[in-house]
Design an enzyme around this catalytic site. Sequence first.
Site, mmCIF file in Angstrom:
data_model
loop_
_atom_site.group_PDB
_atom_site.id
_atom_site.type_symbol
_atom_site.label_atom_id
_atom_site.label_comp_id
_atom_site.label_asym_id
_atom_site.label_seq_id
_atom_site.Cartn_x
_atom_site.Cartn_y
_atom_site.Cartn_z
ATOM 1 N N GLN A 129 0.836 -1.210 0.000
ATOM 2 C CA GLN A 129 0.000 0.000 0.000
ATOM 3 C C GLN A 129 0.871 1.260 0.000
ATOM 4 O O GLN A 129 0.553 2.242 -0.658
ATOM 5 C CB GLN A 129 -0.923 -0.019 1.223
ATOM 6 C CG GLN A 129 -2.037 1.014 1.180
ATOM 7 C CD GLN A 129 -3.049 0.742 0.077
ATOM 8 O OE1 GLN A 129 -3.175 -0.372 -0.403
ATOM 9 N NE2 GLN A 129 -3.754 1.775 -0.336
ATOM 10 N N VAL A 149 -6.820 6.232 -3.250
ATOM 11 C CA VAL A 149 -5.888 5.289 -2.633
ATOM 12 C C VAL A 149 -5.688 5.663 -1.170
ATOM 13 O O VAL A 149 -5.366 6.805 -0.857
ATOM 14 C CB VAL A 149 -4.516 5.320 -3.353
ATOM 15 C CG1 VAL A 149 -3.583 4.272 -2.773
ATOM 16 C CG2 VAL A 149 -4.693 5.084 -4.845
ATOM 17 N N ASP A 164 -11.288 -6.236 -4.698
ATOM 18 C CA ASP A 164 -11.735 -5.471 -5.860
ATOM 19 C C ASP A 164 -12.047 -6.460 -6.973
ATOM 20 O O ASP A 164 -11.227 -7.314 -7.306
ATOM 21 C CB ASP A 164 -10.645 -4.507 -6.344
ATOM 22 C CG ASP A 164 -10.373 -3.399 -5.341
ATOM 23 O OD1 ASP A 164 -11.249 -3.136 -4.507
ATOM 24 O OD2 ASP A 164 -9.284 -2.804 -5.408
ATOM 25 N N GLU A 208 -17.036 3.402 -5.249
ATOM 26 C CA GLU A 208 -16.243 2.316 -5.845
ATOM 27 C C GLU A 208 -17.123 1.077 -6.018
ATOM 28 O O GLU A 208 -17.230 0.255 -5.104
ATOM 29 C CB GLU A 208 -15.042 1.953 -4.944
ATOM 30 C CG GLU A 208 -13.952 3.000 -4.926
ATOM 31 C CD GLU A 208 -12.652 2.498 -4.281
ATOM 32 O OE1 GLU A 208 -12.610 1.327 -3.844
ATOM 33 O OE2 GLU A 208 -11.701 3.284 -4.236
HETATM 34 ZN ZN LIG Z 1 -10.518 -1.823 -3.083
#
Ligand SMILES: [Zn+2]
Length: 245
Positions: A129, A149, A164, A208
């Site tokens: 990350q 992010v 995801d 998202e």
């Molecule tokens: Zn994600």
Amino acid sequence: MENIFKNILRITIIICGLFYIVIYLSVGLYDLNLEGINLNLKSNHLSEQKKIINKDTELMLVNYEYGLDEEYKPKDLTIPNIEFTDEATDEEKHVSGIIVKPLEELVNEAKLDGITLLGNSGYRSYKLQKKTYGSRVMWEGKESADDYVAKPGFSEHQTGLCIDITNEDRYFVKGTKEADWLEKNCYKFGFIIRYPYGKKHITGVEYEPWHIRYVGKENAKSIYNNEITLEEYLKNNHIYGGLNE
Ligand SMILES: [Zn+2]
């Protein structure tokens, strides 16, 4: 004569290449150092006030207020038996053991409905990350990076409880049959669309449609039926004090 020209060209290319590498590394390190300073300040604050809620359970909360430390890793990381995109790294193919079966069931059920869902990114370590965030900041600027992010430690992907999803076109937006199927059906398998449309003021993250989070069937059903977020659900159940409290 031709050889001299070729040599000059070769040397020029090498010099340009080296120059690019030096610039790339120095800009990247500079950004990460800046982030390091910010994160240190933030985590000092966190250790005083924001202790991770429901750690290691399906209702564990990680958002821009509640961060995990660098060492946190889900205990039973497993690669589920689903199809992944070619871009997914070995690390990202892993998810927490608790979500393996529900995820496989979800993808299989979609298949029966003629919908192909692909795994794109599941577990992401603190280290990964940090790299992702750093490069996004470098290419797009901090503002844009912060919209999409999470800073290292503040990504739900570090819990292994989310993944995801994408489709074969790699175009997973509202209105595509895959995104619509996922939004309508994922709760049946214990998942929620973690960052719904129009809830950024609560989740801290833009819409998202691809990011699903496992919370267990009962919780997911209630969140879906009430059209709320995980933050609101925890607040309603007096597990979470709410934002800015
Ligand atoms: Zn994600």
